[in-house]
Structures are given as structure tokens and as C-alpha cells.
Design a protein around this motif. Structure first.
Motif, short mmCIF file in Angstrom:
data_model
loop_
_atom_site.label_atom_id
_atom_site.label_comp_id
_atom_site.label_asym_id
_atom_site.label_seq_id
_atom_site.Cartn_x
_atom_site.Cartn_y
_atom_site.Cartn_z
N PHE A 223 0.82 -1.27 0.02
CA PHE A 223 0.04 -0.02 -0.06
C PHE A 223 0.80 1.16 0.06
N ALA B 88 3.07 1.48 -3.21
CA ALA B 88 2.20 1.88 -4.48
C ALA B 88 1.61 3.21 -4.49
N THR B 89 1.38 3.77 -3.21
CA THR B 89 0.88 5.14 -3.00
C THR B 89 2.12 6.21 -3.38
N LEU C 4 2.09 6.25 -7.17
CA LEU C 4 1.01 6.99 -7.74
C LEU C 4 1.13 8.35 -7.54
N VAL D 25 -5.02 3.60 -4.42
CA VAL D 25 -4.29 2.33 -4.13
C VAL D 25 -5.28 1.60 -3.12
N LEU E 259 -6.18 -2.07 -4.34
CA LEU E 259 -5.75 -3.46 -3.40
C LEU E 259 -6.76 -4.09 -2.46
N LEU F 85 -2.03 0.13 -10.61
CA LEU F 85 -3.20 -0.16 -9.93
C LEU F 85 -3.90 -1.67 -10.59
N CYS G 100 -2.15 -3.84 -8.40
CA CYS G 100 -2.65 -3.96 -7.06
C CYS G 100 -3.94 -4.59 -6.88
#
Length: 483
Positions: free
Chosen positions: A402, A405-406, A409, A423, A427, A454, A457
Motif C-alpha cells: 500500500f 504503490a501510493t 501513484l 491504491v 488493493l 493499479l 494492485c
């Protein structure tokens, strides 16, 4: 690793998947839609890939743990790619990556969309979106097991796809177990279609919304989702079936054999309902006190959105992005929690949250009594320390992915909260989030790199991290006895 056997299994699955594409193809034929050619080409491509894999592969082989992981991961990747073809060929999306996003979102029951106006799409494309939900909800591999009664080692496939900290079976034989789950799933879907039609929804919308509800997906045939209908009866029917879909499906079979108390005595189910009730009351009070919304309206909106987010369905009956901050924070927490293990819902699962609290309590007691042997019970059974370890590792990996990936992004230019929202919405397989990916918008503003992140995710969330992450270990691909 028996690669030849893996190829054969994946090929047979692709052929079966092409068969399911025939359903929206028939719809396109009946309505004489322009998507006839799109589905024809998609079916041909999927069939050709399937036949090549079957022909090149080996029909008989040993199904070990490694083969199980590769088949499940490969099946979700291949069906995601194949499912993107109708969107790309029909022009419903501008690029193949957008089609892949829509396909993976459907199969993983995320419900995030890059299509700004779904109401202009052909009925066949709308049905395909919902059908990918329904197939992915209970699991494409679980369905595949039903049609392959003599497959040795199918338990490895079942364990790699079914959600939750443990993969419990309601029947000894894995095929009987898969068949029973799909029968229950189908029964609830038919019941919801019938009730929605009685409530005034036309048959086509009723089918699509029932597919999306039981899969806890959230794709709708309307841009405004359930807000379009503004019908309390329809909302109540969807609420009931979203709650049903968020419960461990194994409990329904046990209840059929031993009585409905089997469901209500389940500790995970009790906490699941408790979280829904408490969250609904808190948000109702917040809306009534802060926004001045009437008590009845506040309760109606709060209940629908709490159930929709908690079960990770993602339908919207109100624009919760305009709600007070405390209400949005509660919904954000629910996005992380998700539904019950063994359900079609996403998120971390209620059972894992309960076990994490129990693990924390044990460690606090152990700080006072270092030499004490403390046994923890869950669902009237002593919890194996290995399960505690697995749950803790899952929690760590979930938060790590999390966070990473954040960051990715945010690097694309999204505001931090918008990136975080996108995310967790993918996710956790929820669908809509907040801000630029809120309940009244789509994911179309995310660039290609962000979409790719995404998509990954969504797959990680649906397969509960381990099934995909285990494949990146070099050791996994080495020949080793005992696997």
C-alpha cells in the motif's frame, strides 16, 4: 516444475473462457450490435491461444504446490488479457491498457472503471463487464475445478485462490466443495435477479446488478450507479445481498446441514455485523449532526455506503466524497478491513483483523508473564502459531505494498490522499475511492503508468498477495524434491 502440464491446464481454461464470451456474443447477435465482430475476434483469439497451449502441453501430470501457484497466477493473467479484447476491439476504451484495466477490475471484482459514460455502451459490453465480475467473484479456478472432476492435486489450486487466512472445506472432496460453493452462489444470484425485477428494475439491469452484487464487484449499467434509481426497495435488496456476499459461503452450506444458528454463532460473522452496525450508527450521527440531513435519510445513506464499502462492492447511492471528514475516515478504515474469509469480498478480511487483535493481546500478556504458555482460541479451536505468523506477515506485506504503490501513484502527479485512496480502492478490490477516483468519477484521469500499478494492485489484492509474490522468489523456480 512440470511446465508442459501447466500449459495444458491453462489452455483448457482459456477454451472454457472463450465459451463464456459466447454469452455476450449472443446478446450482440440478438440486438444486432456493432460489437458482434469484436466478440467474434475475441473468441477466436482466446480459442487459438487455448488450443495452442493444450496441443503443446501434456494432459497428464503431477499437480504440486508450485504447479498450483503458477496455474492460478497464470490463469488470472491470461483471462485478464483475454477479457480486455472485447473492450479494445469494440472501441469501448481508447487503448488496450484501458481494456486490461477494465477486464482485471471486473475479474478481481474491484469495480474500478476507466469508462466515463457506460450508458452509451452496447448491451453486450455491459453484460461482459458484469459477467467478468460474476466469474471472478467465486473464482475462475474454483469454477474450473467443477468441470475437471479427475484432476489430481486440485486442492493446491483451491488453496491458492480461495480467500482468508486458512482454506477450509465444507466437503472432503475438493470438486464437491467447489460445486457446492458455485451452487450456493448461483442460487443467491437468481434470487436477487427475481427480487430486483419485482422491485421495478428491468430484467437486463437486474441481471447485471445481481452479478455485480454477489461478486461484490460494483460495475453498474448506469453512470450514477444505484443513485440512478433512487428507490428504497431496490437499495434494501442490494444491501441484503451485499451482506450475504460478504459472508463466508461455507457457512451457508453448514447452516443448510446443521441449522441457521451455525451462521449466527460464527465469531467472524458476529464481528462482521458488529462493524457494520457501529459504523452505520456513527456515520448516521455524523451526517445528521454535521450536514443537517434528516435522520431517515442519514440512516439510509449511511447503511448503504457502509455495507457497500465493507463488502468491497463499491456501489454508490450517495456521494460520500462530500461527507464530513469523520465519515470518510470510517469508510477508509472499512476499505482496509473488507468482508469475511471465504466470501467474494476483498480487503484484509475480518478474521485476520480479529487474529491481529488477539495476537496483540497475547504479546501484552507475555510482556507480564514471559514464561507463560498462552493458547489462543478462535472459532472454538486453538490457533496454530503458524497461522498467527502468516497473518502478521500478510498485514506487513499489505501495508508495505500500500505504501509503495501510493508513492508510485503520487509520483505521477496525484495528490497524496488521492493516490492513497486509489491504491486502497484497488488493493482492497473496492472500486471507487475518494477525490479524483471518488464515487461520482472514474479512474480515467490516471495515466498509463498509474493504471499499470493499479492493475497489479488489483491482482495482488484478489489473490491475497502470496500467490503472486511467491513467484518472484528465485528458489520457487528451482527444481526441488518434495514440492
Amino acid at each position: 516444475m512440470n511446465y508442459s502440464f501447466v500449459e495444458n491446464i491453462l489452455g483448457r481454461l482459456m477454451i472454457a473462457y472463450a465459451g463464456f464470451m459466447g454469452i455476450p456474443f449472443l446478446v450482440a447477435l440478438i440486438w444486432q450490435e456493432g460489437s458482434i465482430l469484436s466478440f467474434s475476434l475475441s473468441i477466436i483469439v482466446t480459442l487459438v491461444v487455448g488450443v495452442i497451449l493444450v496441443t503443446h502441453g501434456q494432459k497428464e501430470g503431477r499437480m504440486g504446490v508450485r504447479e498450483g501457484f503458477v496455474i492460478v497466477a497464470g490463469a488470472w493473467l491470461l483471462t485478464g488479457l483475454a477479457g480486455a479484447l472485447p473492450f479494445a476491439f469494440s472501441g469501448a476504451v481508447p487503448t488496450f491498457l484501458d481494456g486490461l484495466f477494465e477486464s482485471v477490475s471486473g475479474l478481481t471484482t474491484t469495480g474500478a472503471s476507466v469508462i466515463d459514460n457506460v450508458e452509451i455502451l452496447p448491451k453486450s459490453i455491459l453484460l461482459w463487464r458484469s459477467l467478468t465480475h460474476w466469474l471472478g467473484g467465486m473464482g475462475i479456478i474454483v469454477l474450473f475445478i467443477v468441470f475437471l472432476p479427475n484432476m489430481t492435486g486440485a486442492v493446491h489450486l483451491f488453496n491458492a485462490e480461495v480467500t482468508g487466512p486458512t482454506s477450509e472445506r465444507v466437503l472432503p472432496r475438493i470438486r464437491d466443495n467447489a460445486l457446492k460453493l458455485w451452487q450456493i452462489y448461483l442460487g443467491f444470484t437468481v434470487a436477487q435477479i427475481f427480487l430486483l425485477m419485482l422491485a421495478g428494475m428491468n430484467w437486463f439491469d437486474a441481471i447485471n446488478h445481481s452479478f455485480a452484487t454477489m461478486a461484490t464487484g460494483g460495475f453498474s449499467t448506469k453512470n450514477a450507479s444505484i443513485m440512478y434509481y433512487d428507490n428504497l426497495v431496490i437499495e434494501l435488496i442490494i444491501i441484503i445481498f451485499m451482506i450475504i456476499a460478504g459472508v463466508n459461503f461455507g457457512l451457508y452450506f453448514q447452516a443448510w446441514r446443521s441449522g441457521i444458528n451455525k451462521i449466527f454463532n460464527d465469531i467472524e460473522f458476529q464481528f462482521y455485523l458488529l462493524i457494520i452496525v457501529v459504523s452505520t450508527l456513527l456515520i448516521t450521527l455524523s451526517l445528521w449532526w454535521t450536514m443537517g440531513t434528516g435522520g431517515g435519510n442519514s440512516l439510509r445513506q449511511a447503511l448503504f455506503e457502509v455495507v457497500s464499502i465493507m463488502t468491497t462492492t463499491g456501489f454508490t447511492a450517495a456521494d460520500y466524497d462530500q461527507w464530513p471528514s469523520v465519515s470518510k475516515i470510517i469508510l477508509l478504515c472499512l476499505m482496509f478491513i473488507g468482508g469475511c474469509a471465504g466470501s467474494t469480498a476483498g480487503g484484509m478480511k475480518v478474521s485476520r483483523i480479529i487474529l491481529l487483535f488477539k495476537l496483540g493481546w497475547v504479546e501484552l500478556r507475555r510482556a507480564i508473564h514471559p514464561k507463560a504458555v498462552i493458547n489462543v482460541r478462535f472459532a472454538k479451536r486453538t490457533v496454530d502459531p503458524v497461522i498467527f505468523n502468516t497473518v502478521a506477515v500478510f498485514f506487513f506485506l499489505f501495508l508495505s505494498i500500500f505504501a509503495f504503490a501510493t508513492l508510485l501513484l503520487a509520483a505521477t502527479g496525484l495528490e497524496p490522499f488521492d493516490a492513497m485512496s486509489a491504491v486502497v480502492a484497488t488493493l482492497g478490490n473496492i472500486g471507487p475511492g475518494f477525490g479524483v477516483v471518488g464515487p461520482t468519477t472514474t479512474f480515467s484521469s490516471i495515466n498509463a503508468f498509474g493504471e499499470s500499478v493499479l492493475i497489479l494492485c488489483m491482482l495482488l489484492g484478489r489473490l491475497e498477495l502470496f500467490t503472486l509474490l511467491v513467484l518472484i522468489q528465485p528458489e520457487f523456480w528451482r527444481s526441488r524434491k518434495g514440492w
